[in-house]
Write an enzyme that holds these catalytic residues in place. Structure first.
Site, PDB file in Angstrom:
ATOM      1  N   HIS A  55      40.277  34.030  42.734  1.00  0.00           N
ATOM      2  CA  HIS A  55      41.671  33.636  42.455  1.00  0.00           C
ATOM      3  C   HIS A  55      41.795  32.113  42.524  1.00  0.00           C
ATOM      4  O   HIS A  55      41.784  31.516  43.593  1.00  0.00           O
ATOM      5  CB  HIS A  55      42.605  34.299  43.480  1.00  0.00           C
ATOM      6  CG  HIS A  55      44.069  34.105  43.172  1.00  0.00           C
ATOM      7  ND1 HIS A  55      44.941  35.161  42.993  1.00  0.00           N
ATOM      8  CD2 HIS A  55      44.808  32.995  43.014  1.00  0.00           C
ATOM      9  CE1 HIS A  55      46.150  34.705  42.745  1.00  0.00           C
ATOM     10  NE2 HIS A  55      46.102  33.385  42.751  1.00  0.00           N
ATOM     11  N   HIS A  57      43.547  28.584  40.043  1.00  0.00           N
ATOM     12  CA  HIS A  57      44.413  28.188  38.903  1.00  0.00           C
ATOM     13  C   HIS A  57      43.793  26.941  38.263  1.00  0.00           C
ATOM     14  O   HIS A  57      44.181  25.814  38.581  1.00  0.00           O
ATOM     15  CB  HIS A  57      45.835  27.904  39.383  1.00  0.00           C
ATOM     16  CG  HIS A  57      46.553  29.108  39.908  1.00  0.00           C
ATOM     17  ND1 HIS A  57      47.465  29.810  39.145  1.00  0.00           N
ATOM     18  CD2 HIS A  57      46.477  29.755  41.093  1.00  0.00           C
ATOM     19  CE1 HIS A  57      47.939  30.835  39.857  1.00  0.00           C
ATOM     20  NE2 HIS A  57      47.352  30.831  41.044  1.00  0.00           N
ATOM     21  N   GLN A 151      53.814  32.652  34.913  1.00  0.00           N
ATOM     22  CA  GLN A 151      54.248  31.946  36.133  1.00  0.00           C
ATOM     23  C   GLN A 151      55.773  31.838  36.240  1.00  0.00           C
ATOM     24  O   GLN A 151      56.316  31.787  37.335  1.00  0.00           O
ATOM     25  CB  GLN A 151      53.624  30.549  36.151  1.00  0.00           C
ATOM     26  CG  GLN A 151      54.241  29.545  37.106  1.00  0.00           C
ATOM     27  CD  GLN A 151      53.647  29.577  38.509  1.00  0.00           C
ATOM     28  OE1 GLN A 151      52.568  29.070  38.737  1.00  0.00           O
ATOM     29  NE2 GLN A 151      54.354  30.167  39.451  1.00  0.00           N
ATOM     30  N   HIS A 209      50.255  38.182  40.725  1.00  0.00           N
ATOM     31  CA  HIS A 209      50.822  37.556  41.921  1.00  0.00           C
ATOM     32  C   HIS A 209      51.930  38.487  42.399  1.00  0.00           C
ATOM     33  O   HIS A 209      52.887  38.747  41.663  1.00  0.00           O
ATOM     34  CB  HIS A 209      51.397  36.192  41.568  1.00  0.00           C
ATOM     35  CG  HIS A 209      50.365  35.137  41.361  1.00  0.00           C
ATOM     36  ND1 HIS A 209      49.356  35.257  40.437  1.00  0.00           N
ATOM     37  CD2 HIS A 209      50.169  33.944  41.989  1.00  0.00           C
ATOM     38  CE1 HIS A 209      48.599  34.169  40.504  1.00  0.00           C
ATOM     39  NE2 HIS A 209      49.068  33.366  41.427  1.00  0.00           N
ATOM     40  N   GLU A 212      54.834  36.962  46.592  1.00  0.00           N
ATOM     41  CA  GLU A 212      54.407  35.700  47.213  1.00  0.00           C
ATOM     42  C   GLU A 212      55.645  34.974  47.731  1.00  0.00           C
ATOM     43  O   GLU A 212      56.087  33.966  47.183  1.00  0.00           O
ATOM     44  CB  GLU A 212      53.618  34.814  46.237  1.00  0.00           C
ATOM     45  CG  GLU A 212      52.970  33.648  46.973  1.00  0.00           C
ATOM     46  CD  GLU A 212      52.242  32.670  46.084  1.00  0.00           C
ATOM     47  OE1 GLU A 212      52.220  32.875  44.846  1.00  0.00           O
ATOM     48  OE2 GLU A 212      51.697  31.684  46.608  1.00  0.00           O
ATOM     49  N   ASP A 308      42.898  29.712  45.269  1.00  0.00           N
ATOM     50  CA  ASP A 308      44.225  29.525  44.692  1.00  0.00           C
ATOM     51  C   ASP A 308      44.372  28.121  44.105  1.00  0.00           C
ATOM     52  O   ASP A 308      44.259  27.948  42.919  1.00  0.00           O
ATOM     53  CB  ASP A 308      45.327  29.833  45.719  1.00  0.00           C
ATOM     54  CG  ASP A 308      46.664  30.167  45.056  1.00  0.00           C
ATOM     55  OD1 ASP A 308      46.647  30.609  43.892  1.00  0.00           O
ATOM     56  OD2 ASP A 308      47.703  30.000  45.719  1.00  0.00           O
TER      57      ASP A 308
END
Ligand SMILES: [Zn+2]
Length: 413
Positions: A55, A57, A151, A209, A212, A308
């Site tokens: 995981h 980005h 997102q 996701h 969160e 992340d």
């Protein structure tokens, strides 16, 4: 028999053994094996399956220096600043930043990564193109899965549904999601249904996701498990972050965890960023935003641990080093016994590989020769000392090596 590469005298699962490699695969473990085109003398060092980053980005990495100053210091201002960067980013610039972090990850012993990439009406598919180009640039070093990640939400950001479908048609491997970003649980349910439908249509894994946030209202994990189980997609579904789980009541959490285990749904925890971000509004003692990892493991849920963020609007640190992530996880989750330390290391190796559904993973005959030789005699020492990665092997070829020279200068008092 003559091998292409022999890693001589390393420690494999506690015993000293040679690892013989032919082509892209491990041919034999044990030995001693003599004839080989090349030999790496592991000399008692740990030979581990290569790290897996489940995981990250890569479209956002190293944007820290590009962000304007966060005058209020709040998360909402951080999001506004990251939107400005996303709007201005070019495919070429994303490719360059992602490439720098991919190379750092490989030097740290990683040969497989899964990257979430924003898909929304602010940046369109620029991120996907940039990271896909970086993947091509580094195909000799590692494998990389691309997750189409809404997102900004799907219903909150009208037009994202079409962009998600286009992303899956143009090279994304995995369907992402962010159901708690929608306006309430009904919209979250429709978000999940949309993503699962898209995944089934493309025969793709799902990696969302989920919850969160510290707000215990958010229970979209339960909705995701339900829909994944209904479509028999549980073993292809991963839920990331799951911070709200820490704020749920114990009985509710136990029931959802049991359902996740039954459906085969997997979890990615990302303590580096979440320890930094969650619980910001709390008085002491503050929540830390870490899902109930020990309870998940006890229930038989596969848990991987991810980086992340690397130097972006949400997290100022990170070096794409899974051994560092494992150490942070061990602290966050309080994993200290020998069995727990082994579990922490599995979260960045074997169990992370299960999240990515990598075939033939491990230090075993027939497996792909994706290995890292750690400059330590035990796994615990490797974690404790954050040991150098002496050699990294991908598909049977050495793709990185590290030598460190340190000297102590003694003086008379
Ligand atoms: Zn994330």
């Amino acid at each position: 028999m003559s091998y292409d590469l022999v890693i001589r005298g390393g420690r494999v699962g506690g015993a000293v053994a040679d690892v013989a490699i032919a082509g892209e695969r491990i041919a034999a473990v044990g030995g001693p094996f003599e004839a080989a085109l090349s030999v790496l003398d592991a000399d008692g060092r740990v030979v581990s399956p290569a790290f897996v980053q489940p995981h990250i980005h890569l479209d956002k990495v190293l944007t820290g220096p590009l962000l304007g100053p966060n005058r209020s210091g709040t998360l909402s201002e951080a999001i506004a600043l990251s939107h400005a960067v996303k709007r201005a980013a070019t495919v070429e610039e994303i490719r360059e930043r992602a490439g720098r972090v991919i190379r750092a990850a490989v030097l740290a012993g990683t040969t497989a990564l899964r990257s979430h990439i924003d898909v929304d009406t602010i940046g369109g598919l620029k991120g996907l193109r940039g990271v896909a180009n970086a993947r091509e640039d580094h195909a000799d070093l590692c494998t990389l899965q691309l997750v189409a990640f809404p997102q900004e939400g799907i219903w909150r950001d009208p037009g994202t549904d079409e962009l998600m479908a286009e992303a899956m048609r143009s090279g994304a491997d995995v369907v992402g999601g962010m159901p708690h970003w929608e306006d309430g649980l009904d919209a979250a349910r429709r978000h999940i249904e949309f993503c699962l439908r898209l995944a089934v249509e493309h025969d793709a894994d799902v990696d969302m996701h989920v919850d969160e946030t510290d707000d215990p209202y958010w229970r979209s994990f339960e909705l995701l498990i339900e829909e994944a189980a209904r479509l028999s997609w549980g073993s292809r579904t991963t839920a990331g972050h799951l911070c709200a789980m820490a704020s749920w009541e114990d009985a509710y959490a136990a029931s959802v965890i049991a359902r996740a285990a039954a459906a085969g749904v997997m979890v990615a925890t990302n303590p580096p960023t979440n320890l930094m971000l969650q619980g910001r509004g709390d008085a002491e003692p503050r929540r830390r935003g870490i899902p109930r990892v020990k309870e998940l493991l006890a229930a038989g849920v596969v848990v991987g641990a991810g980086q992340d963020c690397v130097d972006d609007a949400f997290y100022p640190f990170g070096s794409a080093d899974p051994l560092q992530v494992a150490l942070i996880v061990a602290h966050a989750v309080q994993l200290g016994t020998p069995a727990e330390i082994a579990a922490a290391l599995r979260m960045v190796t074997t169990d992370a590989a299960r999240l990515l559904r990598l075939p033939d993973y491990g230090v075993t005959p027939g497996a792909r020769a994706d290995l890292v030789v750690l400059d330590a005699e035990t796994e615990r020492d490797a974690l404790r000392e954050q040991a150098p990665r002496r050699w990294v092997v991908h598909g049977g070829r050495v793709v990185a090596e590290t030598t460190v020279e340190r000297r102590l200068h003694r003086h008379d008092p």
